[in-house]
Design an enzyme around this catalytic site. Sequence first.
Site, short mmCIF file in Angstrom:
data_model
loop_
_atom_site.label_atom_id
_atom_site.label_comp_id
_atom_site.label_asym_id
_atom_site.label_seq_id
_atom_site.Cartn_x
_atom_site.Cartn_y
_atom_site.Cartn_z
N ASP A 68 -0.37 -2.35 -4.73
CA ASP A 68 0.69 -3.17 -4.14
C ASP A 68 2.06 -2.58 -4.46
O ASP A 68 2.33 -2.17 -5.59
CB ASP A 68 0.58 -4.58 -4.75
CG ASP A 68 1.40 -5.61 -4.01
OD1 ASP A 68 1.11 -5.85 -2.83
OD2 ASP A 68 2.33 -6.18 -4.62
N GLU A 100 0.26 1.07 -0.86
CA GLU A 100 1.08 0.27 0.03
C GLU A 100 2.52 0.70 -0.22
O GLU A 100 3.15 0.26 -1.18
CB GLU A 100 0.94 -1.23 -0.26
CG GLU A 100 1.66 -2.05 0.80
CD GLU A 100 2.40 -3.28 0.29
OE1 GLU A 100 2.69 -4.15 1.11
OE2 GLU A 100 2.73 -3.37 -0.91
C1 GLC Z 1 2.91 -6.64 -0.96
C2 GLC Z 1 1.84 -7.59 -0.50
C3 GLC Z 1 2.49 -8.87 -0.10
C4 GLC Z 1 3.18 -9.45 -1.30
C5 GLC Z 1 4.16 -8.46 -1.90
C6 GLC Z 1 4.60 -8.87 -3.27
O1 GLC Z 1 3.78 -6.30 0.03
O2 GLC Z 1 1.10 -7.01 0.54
O3 GLC Z 1 1.58 -9.79 0.43
O4 GLC Z 1 3.88 -10.61 -0.95
O5 GLC Z 1 3.58 -7.19 -2.05
O6 GLC Z 1 3.54 -8.70 -4.17
#
Ligand code: GLC
Length: 583
Positions: free
Chosen positions: A243, A305
């Site tokens: 994440d 991500e």
């Molecule tokens: C990432 C996740 C999202 C979350 C954010 C904070 O972007 O995919 O759902 O709100 O991180 O952890």
Amino acid sequence: MKPEATTPLAPWRPRAPPRPRPRLREDIVARPDISDSPDDWWRSAVIYQIYPRSFADADGDGVGDLAGITSRLEALADLGVDAIWVSPFYRSPQKDAGYDVADFCDVDPVFGTLDDADALIARTHELGMRIVVDIVPNHSSDQHAWFQAALAAPPHSAARARYIFRDGRGDSGELPPNTWQSVFGGPAWTRVIEADGTPGQWYLHLFDSTQPDLDWTQEQVREDFDAILRFWLDRGVDGFRVDVAHGLVKEEGLPDYTDEQLIAASIGDTTAPSPHFGQEGVHEIWRRWRAVLERYGADRILVAEAWVEPLTRMALWARRDEMHQAFNFGYLMTPWDSGALRAVIDASLDAFSRVGAPSTWVLSNHDVVRHATRLGLADVPPLGHGVGRDTPGLPETEHGVRRGRAATLLMLGLPGGAYLYQGEELGLPEALDIPAQARQDPAWFRTGGERYGRDGCRVPIPWEAQAPGFGFSPTGASWLPQPDAWGRFARDAQRGVPGSTLEMYRSALALRADLALGTGDFAWVDAPPGVIAFDNGATRIVTNMTGEPVTLQDPLLAGEVLLASTPLEGSFEPDSTVWIRRA
Ligand code: GLC
């Protein structure tokens, strides 16, 4: 009724002009390595994202759980995916649907127990699939023992050093330490009340105020996360979806935004250099993580991500000694436009091959508007803004689903890895009619309802058309309301029904494996304006985006039709994709 804004938004200003991009490191290679080693399974894998709250609820409380997932796994083996990625199920007060973690090594009671996690891992493997879990290293929940200890400790103490606490500005520290904005809207700082009852220091939270950012300059933080990785690897997981993999490291001195950065932060522009996203220092963390994984075998993976642009920059996360893959958000954010799609496919293949990685492809996830709705819109809504019934230009459901199917077949024809999001195989559109009082996304609350947020793509999915809650939960309970019309999308209404979206996905995944499309050679084929055509090995993939039918006698379409997103009856209809075994 919209909730009251809790924090002011930064003023909107026009988009800043583009800036020079960082240079690639020198050790790039010319094309992705293709190998038959089972360790390289991920290079061509189709990985299915499970959002635990909304997949299947075994205990009937209206929130999905691990036992529910395990009980429904056969449906995913039947679908034909190679692996699952499970969004966070760790101990959490659920202020950001589990991305606010209070204990990284335990399961939240709402989702079950560690035994349930073990059972899920074992059953996934038994069914011949792999399992990737989420890890959230940029921040914890404010309920994590680390943060509670930091709050209880005095300013400048070791306990506070784990997070990013700073004194405020202004005569009595009443102003935030800098101008940074939360991704969910409003300032990225919250002031604490010290033990003596007076207002004190501020802590940084790039997301919700319940998600304090960890300080990754601290060796202790790094060691703690090494141990968390090992905890889950020891339990048998095959990798991690990381994440906010572009966060973690902040520019030294936490400088104020420049004017341009302030604009970029307020409109979610991920192309701009940022003092808290995409800092060079994150890469050494991924090298360290890669080394931790390799001790468990070369088949364990990290997927980033990382919301950074352009793709040449994102590809830096997928260098040989860092992560294996990164979600191709450049592809995901591309509107339904043939020129734009061609360009992003070229850019993706080029950028990732330069670092020896396969490209990934993804159209939907738990943060974006479902692609059966999004691709019908002229403009892609900014990340996390969502759509609602009053969003201009929403497609009719039929049209959206049809375009979504065409987009899926195009995507699954591309070489590399692909990510699916639960429910897209059913053709689910975005849920548009969630009442204000039922909404849960912090982005909705932090912007006073200016942004719908992400609830519309997170509604529990339908399994059985006739069952209460469409079979999501035995009691019919559902943490977000399911649209009444969703029975027609239920899995049991589609399984075995020729032409259904579910059967289209099943056929596509089976063919993709048989024809080795994931590792195939890609070549564009000349096509009229508005038509996308390419060969992947002996398979030709053609998408009609012209808005007009194309005649089937066209030599472009010569060969045996293997699969089509819309039935072919004398013509190749607009918003359709066809897979052909070339003549
Ligand atoms: C990432 C996740 C999202 C979350 C954010 C904070 O972007 O995919 O759902 O709100 O991180 O952890």
